[in-house]
Design a protein around this motif. Structure first.
Motif, PDB file in Angstrom:
ATOM      1  N   ARG A 169       7.903   5.885  -2.279  1.00 17.34           N
ATOM      2  CA  ARG A 169       6.849   4.874  -2.357  1.00 17.34           C
ATOM      3  C   ARG A 169       7.255   3.582  -1.653  1.00 17.34           C
ATOM      4  NH1 ARG A 169       8.886   4.399  -7.879  1.00 17.34           N
ATOM      5  NH2 ARG A 169       9.856   2.358  -8.106  1.00 17.34           N
TER       6      ARG A 169
ATOM      7  N   TYR B 121       6.357   3.879   1.920  1.00 15.75           N
ATOM      8  CA  TYR B 121       4.919   3.592   2.063  1.00 15.75           C
ATOM      9  C   TYR B 121       4.669   2.083   2.061  1.00 15.75           C
ATOM     10  CZ  TYR B 121       3.520   8.466   0.916  1.00 15.75           C
ATOM     11  OH  TYR B 121       3.314   9.813   0.895  1.00 15.75           O
ATOM     12  N   ALA B 122       5.310   1.407   1.109  1.00 15.65           N
ATOM     13  CA  ALA B 122       5.100  -0.039   1.002  1.00 15.65           C
ATOM     14  C   ALA B 122       5.608  -0.740   2.259  1.00 15.65           C
ATOM     15  CB  ALA B 122       5.804  -0.580  -0.240  1.00 15.65           C
TER      16      ALA B 122
ATOM     17  N   SER C  84      -1.175   4.217  -0.954  1.00 13.71           N
ATOM     18  CA  SER C  84      -0.664   5.303  -0.095  1.00 13.71           C
ATOM     19  C   SER C  84      -0.462   6.589  -0.895  1.00 13.71           C
ATOM     20  CB  SER C  84       0.662   4.895   0.548  1.00 13.71           C
ATOM     21  OG  SER C  84       0.465   3.824   1.434  1.00 13.71           O
ATOM     22  N   ILE C  85       0.055   6.475  -2.111  1.00 13.04           N
ATOM     23  CA  ILE C  85       0.279   7.661  -2.938  1.00 13.04           C
ATOM     24  C   ILE C  85      -1.058   8.320  -3.268  1.00 13.04           C
ATOM     25  CG2 ILE C  85       1.027   8.436  -5.239  1.00 13.04           C
ATOM     26  CD1 ILE C  85       3.238   6.253  -5.033  1.00 13.04           C
TER      27      ILE C  85
ATOM     28  N   ASP D 160      -2.370   9.984  -0.256  1.00 12.48           N
ATOM     29  CA  ASP D 160      -1.546  11.162  -0.007  1.00 12.48           C
ATOM     30  C   ASP D 160      -1.966  12.304  -0.945  1.00 12.48           C
ATOM     31  OD1 ASP D 160       0.598  12.121   1.588  1.00 12.48           O
ATOM     32  OD2 ASP D 160       1.879  12.102  -0.180  1.00 12.48           O
TER      33      ASP D 160
ATOM     34  N   SER E  87       3.168  -0.329   5.078  1.00 15.47           N
ATOM     35  CA  SER E  87       1.976  -1.173   4.899  1.00 15.47           C
ATOM     36  C   SER E  87       2.281  -2.635   5.193  1.00 15.47           C
ATOM     37  CB  SER E  87       1.442  -1.044   3.471  1.00 15.47           C
ATOM     38  OG  SER E  87       0.979   0.265   3.243  1.00 15.47           O
ATOM     39  N   ILE E  88       3.445  -3.101   4.752  1.00 13.06           N
ATOM     40  CA  ILE E  88       3.812  -4.500   4.998  1.00 13.06           C
ATOM     41  C   ILE E  88       3.964  -4.750   6.493  1.00 13.06           C
ATOM     42  CG2 ILE E  88       5.677  -6.194   4.733  1.00 13.06           C
ATOM     43  CD1 ILE E  88       6.122  -4.941   1.909  1.00 13.06           C
TER      44      ILE E  88
ATOM     45  N   TYR F 294       0.243  -1.599  -2.322  1.00 14.52           N
ATOM     46  CA  TYR F 294       0.275  -0.820  -1.076  1.00 14.52           C
ATOM     47  C   TYR F 294       0.792   0.594  -1.344  1.00 14.52           C
ATOM     48  CZ  TYR F 294      -0.230  -5.021   1.936  1.00 14.52           C
ATOM     49  OH  TYR F 294      -0.658  -6.140   2.590  1.00 14.52           O
ATOM     50  N   ALA F 295       1.892   0.661  -2.093  1.00 14.24           N
ATOM     51  CA  ALA F 295       2.492   1.966  -2.375  1.00 14.24           C
ATOM     52  C   ALA F 295       1.514   2.831  -3.177  1.00 14.24           C
ATOM     53  CB  ALA F 295       3.803   1.791  -3.128  1.00 14.24           C
TER      54      ALA F 295
ATOM     55  N   ASN G 195     -10.563   5.918   6.055  1.00 15.72           N
ATOM     56  CA  ASN G 195     -11.021   4.587   6.444  1.00 15.72           C
ATOM     57  C   ASN G 195     -12.534   4.487   6.393  1.00 15.72           C
ATOM     58  OD1 ASN G 195     -11.701   2.207   7.763  1.00 15.72           O
ATOM     59  ND2 ASN G 195      -9.832   2.275   8.973  1.00 15.72           N
TER      60      ASN G 195
ATOM     61  N   LYS H  53       2.744  -7.124  -4.761  1.00 16.93           N
ATOM     62  CA  LYS H  53       1.738  -6.693  -3.793  1.00 16.93           C
ATOM     63  C   LYS H  53       2.171  -5.398  -3.108  1.00 16.93           C
ATOM     64  CE  LYS H  53      -1.138  -8.385  -0.043  1.00 16.93           C
ATOM     65  NZ  LYS H  53      -1.239  -9.330   1.088  1.00 16.93           N
ATOM     66  N   ARG H  54       3.454  -5.286  -2.809  1.00 14.54           N
ATOM     67  CA  ARG H  54       3.924  -4.073  -2.144  1.00 14.54           C
ATOM     68  C   ARG H  54       3.667  -2.828  -2.995  1.00 14.54           C
ATOM     69  NH1 ARG H  54       9.181  -6.124  -3.838  1.00 14.54           N
ATOM     70  NH2 ARG H  54      10.022  -4.719  -5.404  1.00 14.54           N
TER      71      ARG H  54
ATOM     72  N   ASP I  34      -6.084   8.794   6.534  1.00 14.82           N
ATOM     73  CA  ASP I  34      -6.369   7.353   6.575  1.00 14.82           C
ATOM     74  C   ASP I  34      -7.499   6.948   5.640  1.00 14.82           C
ATOM     75  OD1 ASP I  34      -4.404   6.692   8.247  1.00 14.82           O
ATOM     76  OD2 ASP I  34      -5.668   5.840   9.818  1.00 14.82           O
TER      77      ASP I  34
ATOM     78  N   ASP J 126      -5.174  -0.199  10.683  1.00 15.74           N
ATOM     79  CA  ASP J 126      -4.710   1.175  10.466  1.00 15.74           C
ATOM     80  C   ASP J 126      -3.627   1.591  11.451  1.00 15.74           C
ATOM     81  OD1 ASP J 126      -6.166   1.663   8.289  1.00 15.74           O
ATOM     82  OD2 ASP J 126      -7.235   3.395   9.073  1.00 15.74           O
TER      83      ASP J 126
END
Ligand SMILES: [Mg+2]
Ligand SMILES: [Mg+2]
Lengths: 421, 421
Positions: free
Chosen positions: A240, A243-244, B247-248, B251, A247-248, B243-244, B411, B239-240, B409, A409
């Motif tokens: 994870r 992933y973070a 993404s998870i 996924d 994204s950052i 994001y994680a 999106n 915040k990260r 994605d 993206d």
């Protein structure tokens, strides 16, 4: 991270002389994957390269020692070459973290490494290869504190309560959270203090310890100064976290866009509207220019921290102009570390109701984008088609939304596709 | 997380009777934003809804108490209504974490809350609203351990060394990492033990403590059983972490795709090739069907854990058929919690070199997708155009890459766009 750096920079007077040792020998067990996390790619580049870059851009760090396990030495050298890293020396690690750090320090102090010709630094920074978002501020703070106290390290509040278990796997006691801190990186030491500590420490320390501050205390009688760090010092540990990190990085890369319009009246007008529509979401720098003319303005735009460009025109195809931009981007060198996004925006105001897009053109766009991708430039096509029945403003807003989506993206699979606003 | 759940399920005999209390009153300071993290949206839905869902799908959890600060009660009720959550009661929190959990427990025990008609559970689970990825396995393990020991909680290895500082902000000592653990969630308790502990504890405990296991030990003389949890128990803190989490979730949603082809020979062949090309990257379930006929096979496909569908056809436009699929997806109810992706793949083998795509068609596609998005179905268009000069296999591989990019994605800005393989 470069693109959105908000660092205060050290004045020349305050600049210390330091070297950095980055232990990068970890095995990546916790990620559950075969690739150690420092070598996992994040937005196309190995994580360790981001951390090296974070050190490399700091002028007062003279040398960067990356310590890797023997089987990864060639990989690491290839990374340094590919991404043009400077002032980096790759050193073979030991079987534990402490042994690796010790090996990194030896390069400055022992005769057998004299071939490296590295000067022993006053202060050495130790920082994990898997903490890529370290900023100059905190490095400077930690280094200055190390100069004064002999040792210093970044700390963070504990996220969870820490508990001790009894032999039967039950709760023995919990620690009062406010009294404790998580020890993070970077840490810094007067070189002699940490090096002598490593020379004195036992095999048990080298095999089972992990904390450099502890060694400085135990063998160097030095109480490290603790510095409250920011949340971005966190260590990429689990999947994870990759992933973070991705994204950052994408977020940082999508803070700024350069808008290039040719000089025709229609195009300039759309450029202004698009600028207006984008500026609430992203920092916009815009110029209107005839691409065949003097390009110094463009070169300025390409030498900053902007990794996204929009070229607005009314030509189709616009290969010649796009080629010119691609060449300039390539020369500017900004494509070395990050993929650069170039969105070719075709303005069409044809009143013809049966206006259509030919398959040949689409095929050509894709082929062109595939070629240019090799230069780390990702080209996307966007058509703004407006007629009286569809107000221009609406088309521009729709274009802005698509542009933001492409920029945020950063999807390599969609290069060469034509989107319609 | 539902789509990719690998949980072992508890046999009926083993099922305990439990309730859950989810403290969701945190203020989100650490995220640096105004919205508390439990209400931040992740892939379009508030984080707390994911955690509620993780509890709700477990049949042996009878009631779920979500404790929120007074100003968020209406927000929370709206979330429950919007996403159709069941067995959830919203309770007003106190000014600290412990006071909020205590309020949550009171609902089962005190006369003033008898209006809720909730039965006092044997075991109560306490779990943070910001830990959405909790699986049934660990919940069951913790609950069964609580039945046996009176209290139990998940633990994790420490990621960083824990240190204590002296009054002058220097290192006092560091803890031996292997001896300590991070206390995580879920935790579970025999209801009477934790409730009586809360009744006995001091204002100081209620105001400054955070650890329920500690209260059970101090006031209930109960040594909690510690259970090693998996990495996915982590708490969304920064915040990260949002994001994680996003993404998870993406996924997990992109593990499976349903391929629907009409029954024409050409189309079936492309469907097979596409299946072949996709199956190394994603689990594929495929059927060939005439959409106007019996749809029970399709309904089966739509009632599973698949959130991605490809409809391959040689019609243009295919609005009628796509409409039919959209209606069936809507009725299946899978769109309630996650956006469903529907990629309409148009197969064209026209030898006509001047084959082109009309602007009207593109405009119609976008309009249709915008309408359907209101139902939480995201439609994208993909054209596979092949001629003798371009081998079909190459076009299919390119289509598979685009399909995977769209699915991964997720999106919303690109809905209604026509991509070309
Ligand atoms: Mg806790
Ligand atoms: Mg450490």
């Amino acid at each position: 991270m470069e693109p959105a750096s908000g660092s205060r920079h050290a004045g020349p007077a305050a600049r210390p002389a330091a070297a950095a040792v980055l232990p990068a020998g970890g095995s990546g067990e916790r990620l559950g994957g075969a690739t150690p996390k420092q070598f996992c790619t994040v937005h196309g580049r190995p994580l360790v390269s981001y951390t090296v870059r974070a050190m490399e851009r700091i002028s007062w760090i003279s040398d960067i020692i990356v310590v890797v396990s023997p089987e990864n030495i060639e990989t690491m050298k290839t990374i340094i070459q590919k991404y043009g890293h400077k002032r980096v020396t790759v050193v073979k690690g030991g079987i534990t973290r402490h042994r690796s750090i010790f090996n990194g320090l030896k390069v400055f102090a022992e005769d057998e490494f004299s071939k490296y010709l590295l000067q022993k630094p006053e202060v050495v920074v130790i920082h994990d290869a898997v903490r890529p978002f370290v900023e100059e501020d905190i490095l400077l703070e930690v280094v200055m504190a190390a100069k004064e106290h002999g040792a210093a390290g970044a700390i963070r509040p504990l996220v969870s309560t820490v508990i001790a278990s009894s032999a039967d796997g039950c709760l023995d006691h919990s620690l009062e959270r406010a009294r404790y801190r998580a020890s993070e990186m970077p840490q810094a030491f007067l070189f002699d203090i940490i090096y002598q500590a490593y020379q004195q420490c036992t095999d048990y320390d080298l095999d089972y310890g992990t904390e450099c501050l502890h060694l400085a205390l135990k063998y160097g009688k030095t109480k490290a100064k603790l510095i409250e760090g920011t949340a971005d010092l966190w260590k990429v540990t689990y999947k994870r976290d990759l992933y973070a990190a991705e994204s950052i990085i994408k977020d940082n890369l999508s803070q700024q866009v350069g808008v290039i319009t040719d000089v025709k009246e229609d195009v300039v007008q759309v450029g202004l509207l698009l600028h207006e529509s984008l500026k609430s979401q992203i920092q916009v720098e815009a110029i209107s220019i005839s691409l065949c003319q003097n390009e110094s303005h463009l070169q300025n735009m390409f030498s900053g921290r902007c990794y996204n460009f929009i070229y607005i025109h009314d030509k189709q195809p616009a290969f010649q102009e796009t080629h010119l931009l691609v060449d300039m981007l390539e020369k500017s060198n900004i494509t070395l570390l990050y993929p650069v996004i170039l969105i070719s925006v075709h303005l069409n105001s044809s009143e013809n109701i049966s206006f259509s897009i030919g398959m040949e053109e689409l095929t050509r766009n894709k082929k062109f984008a595939r070629e240019v991708k090799k230069k780390n430039i990702w080209v996307y096509d966007l058509l703004i088609h407006y007629k009286d029945c569809l107000p221009l403003q609406e088309a521009v807003n729709s274009a802005a939304a698509l542009i933001m989506a492409l920029i945020k993206d950063r999807n390599p699979e969609l290069i060469g596709q034509l989107l319609v606003a």
